[in-house]
Design an enzyme around this catalytic site. Structure first.
Site, PDB file in Angstrom:
ATOM      1  N   MET A  25       0.855  -1.189   0.000  1.00 13.85           N
ATOM      2  CA  MET A  25       0.000   0.000   0.000  1.00 13.85           C
ATOM      3  C   MET A  25       0.889   1.237   0.000  1.00 13.85           C
ATOM      4  O   MET A  25       1.610   1.500   0.975  1.00 13.85           O
ATOM      5  CB  MET A  25      -0.953  -0.017   1.207  1.00 13.85           C
ATOM      6  CG  MET A  25      -2.091  -1.022   1.042  1.00 13.85           C
ATOM      7  SD  MET A  25      -3.239  -1.034   2.424  1.00 13.85           S
ATOM      8  CE  MET A  25      -2.387  -2.065   3.602  1.00 13.85           C
ATOM      9  N   CYS A 108      -1.878  -1.201 -10.507  1.00 17.77           N
ATOM     10  CA  CYS A 108      -2.219   0.142 -10.019  1.00 17.77           C
ATOM     11  C   CYS A 108      -3.061   0.917 -11.046  1.00 17.77           C
ATOM     12  O   CYS A 108      -2.657   1.065 -12.198  1.00 17.77           O
ATOM     13  CB  CYS A 108      -0.953   0.932  -9.682  1.00 17.77           C
ATOM     14  SG  CYS A 108      -1.364   2.569  -9.070  1.00 17.77           S
ATOM     15  N   LYS A 147       1.649  -8.939  -9.482  1.00 21.52           N
ATOM     16  CA  LYS A 147       0.333  -8.646  -8.916  1.00 21.52           C
ATOM     17  C   LYS A 147      -0.467  -7.862  -9.954  1.00 21.52           C
ATOM     18  O   LYS A 147       0.042  -6.896 -10.531  1.00 21.52           O
ATOM     19  CB  LYS A 147       0.486  -7.833  -7.633  1.00 21.52           C
ATOM     20  CG  LYS A 147      -0.830  -7.407  -6.982  1.00 21.52           C
ATOM     21  CD  LYS A 147      -0.567  -6.862  -5.580  1.00 21.52           C
ATOM     22  CE  LYS A 147      -1.832  -6.423  -4.872  1.00 21.52           C
ATOM     23  NZ  LYS A 147      -2.284  -5.082  -5.254  1.00 21.52           N
ATOM     24  N   ASN A 208      -6.789 -11.722  -3.520  1.00 29.07           N
ATOM     25  CA  ASN A 208      -6.802 -10.422  -2.840  1.00 29.07           C
ATOM     26  C   ASN A 208      -8.082  -9.643  -3.142  1.00 29.07           C
ATOM     27  O   ASN A 208      -8.599  -9.694  -4.243  1.00 29.07           O
ATOM     28  CB  ASN A 208      -5.571  -9.615  -3.289  1.00 29.07           C
ATOM     29  CG  ASN A 208      -5.612  -8.155  -2.871  1.00 29.07           C
ATOM     30  OD1 ASN A 208      -5.590  -7.258  -3.710  1.00 29.07           O
ATOM     31  ND2 ASN A 208      -5.676  -7.895  -1.575  1.00 29.07           N
ATOM     32  N   GLY A 209      -8.545  -8.967  -2.115  1.00 29.67           N
ATOM     33  CA  GLY A 209      -9.656  -8.046  -2.302  1.00 29.67           C
ATOM     34  C   GLY A 209     -10.790  -8.262  -1.340  1.00 29.67           C
ATOM     35  O   GLY A 209     -11.399  -9.328  -1.286  1.00 29.67           O
ATOM     36  N   ASP A 210     -11.020  -7.235  -0.498  1.00 29.61           N
ATOM     37  CA  ASP A 210     -12.205  -7.152   0.354  1.00 29.61           C
ATOM     38  C   ASP A 210     -12.255  -8.166   1.488  1.00 29.61           C
ATOM     39  O   ASP A 210     -13.355  -8.468   1.972  1.00 29.61           O
ATOM     40  CB  ASP A 210     -13.497  -7.267  -0.475  1.00 29.61           C
ATOM     41  CG  ASP A 210     -13.598  -6.207  -1.556  1.00 29.61           C
ATOM     42  OD1 ASP A 210     -12.839  -5.213  -1.483  1.00 29.61           O
ATOM     43  OD2 ASP A 210     -14.425  -6.363  -2.467  1.00 29.61           O
ATOM     44  N   GLY A 232      -5.310  -6.054   2.730  1.00 34.97           N
ATOM     45  CA  GLY A 232      -4.883  -4.667   2.660  1.00 34.97           C
ATOM     46  C   GLY A 232      -5.608  -3.782   3.646  1.00 34.97           C
ATOM     47  O   GLY A 232      -5.303  -3.764   4.859  1.00 34.97           O
ATOM     48  N   ARG A 233      -6.639  -3.091   3.157  1.00 31.79           N
ATOM     49  CA  ARG A 233      -7.273  -2.013   3.927  1.00 31.79           C
ATOM     50  C   ARG A 233      -7.807  -2.442   5.281  1.00 31.79           C
ATOM     51  O   ARG A 233      -7.728  -1.679   6.245  1.00 31.79           O
ATOM     52  CB  ARG A 233      -8.405  -1.402   3.091  1.00 31.79           C
ATOM     53  CG  ARG A 233      -7.889  -0.630   1.884  1.00 31.79           C
ATOM     54  CD  ARG A 233      -8.987  -0.372   0.879  1.00 31.79           C
ATOM     55  NE  ARG A 233      -9.489  -1.612   0.298  1.00 31.79           N
ATOM     56  CZ  ARG A 233     -10.577  -1.703  -0.449  1.00 31.79           C
ATOM     57  NH1 ARG A 233     -11.283  -0.625  -0.694  1.00 31.79           N
ATOM     58  NH2 ARG A 233     -10.955  -2.864  -0.943  1.00 31.79           N
TER      59      ARG A 233
HETATM   60  C1  LIG Z   1      -3.654   3.341   0.122  1.00 35.83           C
HETATM   61  C2  LIG Z   1      -3.459   2.197  -0.834  1.00 35.83           C
HETATM   62  C3  LIG Z   1      -2.273   2.103  -1.527  1.00 35.83           C
HETATM   63  C4  LIG Z   1      -2.065   1.031  -2.396  1.00 35.83           C
HETATM   64  N1  LIG Z   1      -0.842   0.901  -3.027  1.00 35.83           N
HETATM   65  C5  LIG Z   1      -0.583  -0.209  -3.759  1.00 35.83           C
HETATM   66  C6  LIG Z   1       0.721  -0.455  -4.283  1.00 35.83           C
HETATM   67  O1  LIG Z   1       1.672   0.324  -4.074  1.00 35.83           O
HETATM   68  N2  LIG Z   1       0.897  -1.580  -5.026  1.00 35.83           N
HETATM   69  C7  LIG Z   1      -0.120  -2.471  -5.279  1.00 35.83           C
HETATM   70  O2  LIG Z   1       0.089  -3.484  -5.945  1.00 35.83           O
HETATM   71  N3  LIG Z   1      -1.346  -2.258  -4.776  1.00 35.83           N
HETATM   72  C8  LIG Z   1      -1.598  -1.178  -4.022  1.00 35.83           C
HETATM   73  N4  LIG Z   1      -2.823  -1.031  -3.446  1.00 35.83           N
HETATM   74  C9  LIG Z   1      -3.844  -2.074  -3.645  1.00 35.83           C
HETATM   75  C10 LIG Z   1      -3.774  -3.120  -2.512  1.00 35.83           C
HETATM   76  O3  LIG Z   1      -2.527  -3.782  -2.529  1.00 35.83           O
HETATM   77  C11 LIG Z   1      -4.900  -4.163  -2.671  1.00 35.83           C
HETATM   78  O4  LIG Z   1      -4.751  -4.812  -3.901  1.00 35.83           O
HETATM   79  C12 LIG Z   1      -6.283  -3.535  -2.609  1.00 35.83           C
HETATM   80  O5  LIG Z   1      -6.383  -2.578  -1.571  1.00 35.83           O
HETATM   81  C13 LIG Z   1      -7.371  -4.608  -2.409  1.00 35.83           C
HETATM   82  O6  LIG Z   1      -7.169  -5.319  -1.227  1.00 35.83           O
HETATM   83  P1  LIG Z   1      -8.011  -4.981   0.126  1.00 35.83           P
HETATM   84  O7  LIG Z   1      -9.466  -5.011  -0.256  1.00 35.83           O
HETATM   85  O8  LIG Z   1      -7.626  -6.085   1.083  1.00 35.83           O
HETATM   86  O9  LIG Z   1      -7.598  -3.620   0.575  1.00 35.83           O
HETATM   87  C14 LIG Z   1      -3.075   0.049  -2.597  1.00 35.83           C
HETATM   88  C15 LIG Z   1      -4.269   0.174  -1.899  1.00 35.83           C
HETATM   89  C16 LIG Z   1      -4.471   1.218  -1.013  1.00 35.83           C
HETATM   90  C17 LIG Z   1      -5.765   1.295  -0.266  1.00 35.83           C
END
Ligand SMILES: Cc1cc2nc3c(=O)[nH]c(=O)nc-3n(C[C@H](O)[C@H](O)[C@H](O)COP(=O)(O)O)c2cc1C
Length: 335
Positions: A25, A108, A147, A208-210, A232-233
């Site tokens: 992130m 991204c 990814k 990954n996701g949610d 992640g979040r």
């Molecule tokens: C603040 C923020 C920054 C992120 N930066 C990156 C990053 O640098 N590289 C990447 O592959 N994904 C990035 N992501 C995406 C996360 O790695 C992840 O794929 C996405 O948030 C979904 O997962 P989650 O629902 O568990 O948050 C970012 C997400 C957030 C919220």
């Protein structure tokens, strides 16, 4: 004795246990954060994405992004860019600086990244994706992972094609966030697509996701058949979710989340560590967001957040959190 409910994730020589990964992130998963969260039960952490172009100049901030703590090993360092030769050079640099795994970002959706054809924009051209992966795999003596999202948009769901090319190129594992680039964060991460990818390739797939709940995490893992999950979040302000999932993976009941006062005690540790390692001027703005998340669900959280937003010094913000802990404890005693 408990029996593990899932096997470890193998990426090249790295046996990753538990198969639970902190998502990269940007602006969040710096080395301090990775080291703070790792002991909650993560098998692997990933750096924020780093521009392969910026790495050619090696400025201080860029080099800091690939720096490690030592505590959070193994570390996967994530790179983004559109040029195979530049990505290969960047991969050599991060490997020399200690990356255990090099991860390629094809996910991204941010405008500043896709306008230079990086991140998810690569998914518009699967040949270029393959050229980048081949160049990076040839450049380093450590495993390379990738990814991605499902595709650029609904009409171009290229994830299976790109993962098959990844496998042929020697990529060791692939992570799929089940949204298209055009979706940004709208809708849901589609775990049916993640399951389809797992069935289509032989290399490990990370879903990954949610994910925001321990039981749901295990259910998603089982139904999709993925080899690991990436969070992640939902971990922000709640690293205990990591421990709960790790418990279930270890085959024991998930622990109870800590009491609100204990959550805030950890928020203070987080705050002080960030100030110590990043300095007050950089830590304070970052910690406003983190403290707001640690406060989630605590009575009066909205007012407390508002107060903290206007405080410019770390100890001032920590005093508000300490005050909140005292008031939570007084309420608990009175109850
Ligand atoms: C603040 C923020 C920054 C992120 N930066 C990156 C990053 O640098 N590289 C990447 O592959 N994904 C990035 N992501 C995406 C996360 O790695 C992840 O794929 C996405 O948030 C979904 O997962 P989650 O629902 O568990 O948050 C970012 C997400 C957030 C919220």
């Amino acid at each position: 004795m408990s029996a593990r409910t899932v096997p470890p994730l193998q990426i090249g020589p790295h046996r990753i246990w538990p198969p639970l990964i902190l998502a990269p992130m940007s602006g969040v998963t710096n080395r301090t954060m990775r080291a703070l969260y790792k002991p909650f039960g993560l098998g692997l952490t990933v750096t924020e994405f780093v521009s392969s172009n910026a790495l050619q100049h090696g400025n201080k901030r860029t080099m800091e992004m690939i720096d490690q703590h030592g505590l959070e090993k193994p570390v996967s360092t994530q790179l983004w860019g559109d040029d195979p030769a530049v990505m290969a050079r960047a991969a050599r640099v991060v490997r020399e600086c200690g990356a255990d795994i090099v991860d390629i970002n094809f996910g991204c959706p941010a405008p500043k990244v896709v306008k230079t054809r990086g991140g998810s924009a690569c998914l518009k051209d699967v040949e270029r994706c393959e050229a980048i992966m081949r160049a990076v795999v040839c450049a380093v003596d450590c495993p390379v992972t990738m990814k991605m999202r499902l595709g650029w948009n609904e009409e171009q769901l290229v994830y299976i094609e790109v993962a098959k090319r990844a496998q042929r190129a020697g990529v060791a594992a692939v992570t799929l966030h089940g949204r298209t680039a055009r979706q940004f964060y709208k809708g849901n991460s589609d775990w049916d697509h993640i399951a389809r990818l797992k069935a289509a390739v032989g290399i490990p797939v990370i879903g990954n996701g949610d994910i925001d709940d321990a039981t749901q995490a295990m259910d998603r893992m089982e139904r999709s058949g993925v080899d690991a999950i990436m969070l992640g979040r939902a971990t922000l302000g709640n690293p205990w979710l990591i421990s709960q999932i790790a418990d279930l993976m270890e085959g024991r009941p998930a622990r109870q989340p800590p009491a609100p006062a204990d959550r805030l005690r950890f928020a203070i540790v987080h705050y002080r560590t960030m100030v110590q390692e990043l300095g007050e001027s950089r830590a304070v703005p970052q910690m406003r967001k983190h403290v707001a998340l640690y406060l989630k669900g605590i009575p009066g959280a909205a007012t407390l957040r508002e107060r903290i937003m206007h405080i410019d010094d770390g100890e001032g913000a920590i005093a508000v959190v300490e005050e909140t802990i005292e008031s939570l404890e007084r309420c608990a005693e009175a109850a």
